[in-house]
Design an enzyme around this catalytic site. Structure first.
Site, PDB file in Angstrom:
ATOM      1  N   GLY A  14      18.749  42.329  53.899  1.00 25.07           N
ATOM      2  CA  GLY A  14      20.065  42.046  53.957  1.00 25.07           C
ATOM      3  C   GLY A  14      20.961  43.199  53.729  1.00 25.07           C
ATOM      4  O   GLY A  14      22.101  43.253  53.202  1.00 25.07           O
ATOM      5  N   ALA A  15      20.620  44.615  54.206  1.00 22.56           N
ATOM      6  CA  ALA A  15      21.321  45.688  54.051  1.00 22.56           C
ATOM      7  C   ALA A  15      22.496  46.069  54.989  1.00 22.56           C
ATOM      8  O   ALA A  15      23.029  47.131  54.852  1.00 22.56           O
ATOM      9  CB  ALA A  15      20.374  46.851  54.114  1.00 22.56           C
ATOM     10  N   ASN A  16      23.071  44.994  55.718  1.00 21.47           N
ATOM     11  CA  ASN A  16      24.145  45.320  56.585  1.00 21.47           C
ATOM     12  C   ASN A  16      25.403  44.856  56.174  1.00 21.47           C
ATOM     13  O   ASN A  16      26.315  44.995  56.580  1.00 21.47           O
ATOM     14  CB  ASN A  16      23.679  44.761  58.139  1.00 21.47           C
ATOM     15  CG  ASN A  16      23.664  43.319  58.008  1.00 21.47           C
ATOM     16  OD1 ASN A  16      23.415  42.544  57.039  1.00 21.47           O
ATOM     17  ND2 ASN A  16      23.889  42.425  59.249  1.00 21.47           N
ATOM     18  N   THR A  17      25.359  44.295  54.899  1.00 21.99           N
ATOM     19  CA  THR A  17      26.514  43.714  54.372  1.00 21.99           C
ATOM     20  C   THR A  17      26.303  43.785  52.921  1.00 21.99           C
ATOM     21  O   THR A  17      25.292  43.859  52.365  1.00 21.99           O
ATOM     22  CB  THR A  17      26.712  42.187  55.009  1.00 21.99           C
ATOM     23  OG1 THR A  17      27.902  41.785  54.302  1.00 21.99           O
ATOM     24  CG2 THR A  17      26.090  41.531  54.349  1.00 21.99           C
ATOM     25  N   GLY A  18      27.518  43.526  52.191  1.00 21.54           N
ATOM     26  CA  GLY A  18      27.596  43.423  50.727  1.00 21.54           C
ATOM     27  C   GLY A  18      26.794  44.367  50.057  1.00 21.54           C
ATOM     28  O   GLY A  18      26.867  45.608  50.186  1.00 21.54           O
ATOM     29  N   ILE A  19      26.152  43.676  48.970  1.00 20.13           N
ATOM     30  CA  ILE A  19      25.351  44.561  47.987  1.00 20.13           C
ATOM     31  C   ILE A  19      24.364  45.474  48.575  1.00 20.13           C
ATOM     32  O   ILE A  19      24.114  46.739  48.276  1.00 20.13           O
ATOM     33  CB  ILE A  19      24.759  43.610  46.933  1.00 20.13           C
ATOM     34  CG1 ILE A  19      25.598  42.647  46.094  1.00 20.13           C
ATOM     35  CG2 ILE A  19      23.538  44.438  46.238  1.00 20.13           C
ATOM     36  CD1 ILE A  19      25.192  41.655  45.375  1.00 20.13           C
ATOM     37  N   GLY A  20      23.692  44.604  49.630  1.00 25.72           N
ATOM     38  CA  GLY A  20      22.594  45.373  50.586  1.00 25.72           C
ATOM     39  C   GLY A  20      22.984  46.701  50.990  1.00 25.72           C
ATOM     40  O   GLY A  20      22.473  47.851  51.148  1.00 25.72           O
ATOM     41  N   SER A 142      20.268  35.587  40.253  1.00 30.76           N
ATOM     42  CA  SER A 142      21.706  35.310  39.958  1.00 30.76           C
ATOM     43  C   SER A 142      21.502  34.657  38.490  1.00 30.76           C
ATOM     44  O   SER A 142      20.303  33.802  38.416  1.00 30.76           O
ATOM     45  CB  SER A 142      22.245  34.356  40.847  1.00 30.76           C
ATOM     46  OG  SER A 142      23.391  33.722  40.361  1.00 30.76           O
ATOM     47  N   TYR A 169      20.548  26.296  45.719  1.00 23.52           N
ATOM     48  CA  TYR A 169      20.885  27.719  45.587  1.00 23.52           C
ATOM     49  C   TYR A 169      20.348  28.143  44.168  1.00 23.52           C
ATOM     50  O   TYR A 169      19.588  29.372  44.088  1.00 23.52           O
ATOM     51  CB  TYR A 169      22.393  28.339  45.543  1.00 23.52           C
ATOM     52  CG  TYR A 169      22.600  29.780  45.304  1.00 23.52           C
ATOM     53  CD1 TYR A 169      22.125  30.651  46.122  1.00 23.52           C
ATOM     54  CD2 TYR A 169      23.039  30.076  44.270  1.00 23.52           C
ATOM     55  CE1 TYR A 169      22.502  32.018  46.047  1.00 23.52           C
ATOM     56  CE2 TYR A 169      23.401  31.284  43.899  1.00 23.52           C
ATOM     57  CZ  TYR A 169      23.090  32.477  44.841  1.00 23.52           C
ATOM     58  OH  TYR A 169      23.222  33.766  44.422  1.00 23.52           O
TER      59      TYR A 169
END
Length: 209
Positions: A14-20, A142, A169
């Site tokens: 998930g490295a294309n947005t946000g934390i990643g 989380s 979640y």
């Protein structure tokens, strides 16, 4: 910038947005070899181009990985294994929240994506991580896992039942923590150090739906 991570291989889901995305950029800036494992090549390539341009590090690449499809997960893991390179750090970051449905194999969407996909991917790469010692697995969880009363196993093969998806979640994040804890118990830290973290309330883009 010289550091102890120069030349070491990091894989971030998930490295294309946000934390990643921020994680991948910071690692590349410190000289690491970084693999961005994401669903879409079209959405990830501009991120790779930006990281290369801003850090001067060209050793940044894309790996196709859809955590909601176990066939894709197996294929991605095989691609890594066939690459013949060590894997020093796996950052299990990708996730979703507030979205309802099922995965390709019929698992509740949050559980299947946030936990089950990462579980399969990590376990398939476990021997590679151990041979790359000392390696590390970082599971982005989380503190919402405290809201889950347990794992409702009868619901895991059904579509998301709550309206908001918050309950599911929380269950997926509990599964993240339990997985990290059990992996840490089974594998000596001298080979693989496994940790789970709560990133805090930040603009992670996980609630984009």
């Amino acid at each position: 910038m010289s550091s102890t991570i120069d030349g070491r291989t990091f894989l971030v889901t998930g490295a294309n947005t946000g934390i990643g995305r921020v994680t991948a950029r910071q690692l590349a800036d410190r000289g690491a070899r970084v693999v961005l494992a994401c669903r879409s090549a079209a959405k990830t390539q501009p991120v790779i181009d930006d990281i290369r341009a801003t850090t001067g590090n060209d050793d940044v690449s894309f790996l196709e990985l859809d955590l909601a499809d176990l066939t894709s997960v197996r294929g991605a893991a095989r691609t890594v294994l066939e690459g013949g390179e060590p894997l020093h750090v796996l950052v299990a970051n990708a996730g979703l929240a507030g979205k309802r449905g099922v995965t390709s194999q019929g698992f509740e969407l949050a559980f299947g994506t946030n936990h089950l996909g990462h579980f399969l991917f990590t376990t398939m790469l476990c021997d590679l991580l151990r041979s790359s010692a000392s390696a590390r697995v970082v599971v982005v969880s989380s503190d919402s896992h405290y809201q889950a009363k347990g794992i409702p196993f009868d619901d895991l093969r059904r579509s998301t039942r709550s309206i908001t998806g918050l309950r599911e979640y929380a269950v997926s994040k509990l599964a993240n923590v339990l997985f990290a804890q059990e992996m840490a118990r089974r594998i000596p830290a001298s080979e693989v150090t496994t940790v789970a973290l709560h990133p805090g309330v930040i603009a992670s883009d996980v609630w984009r739906q």
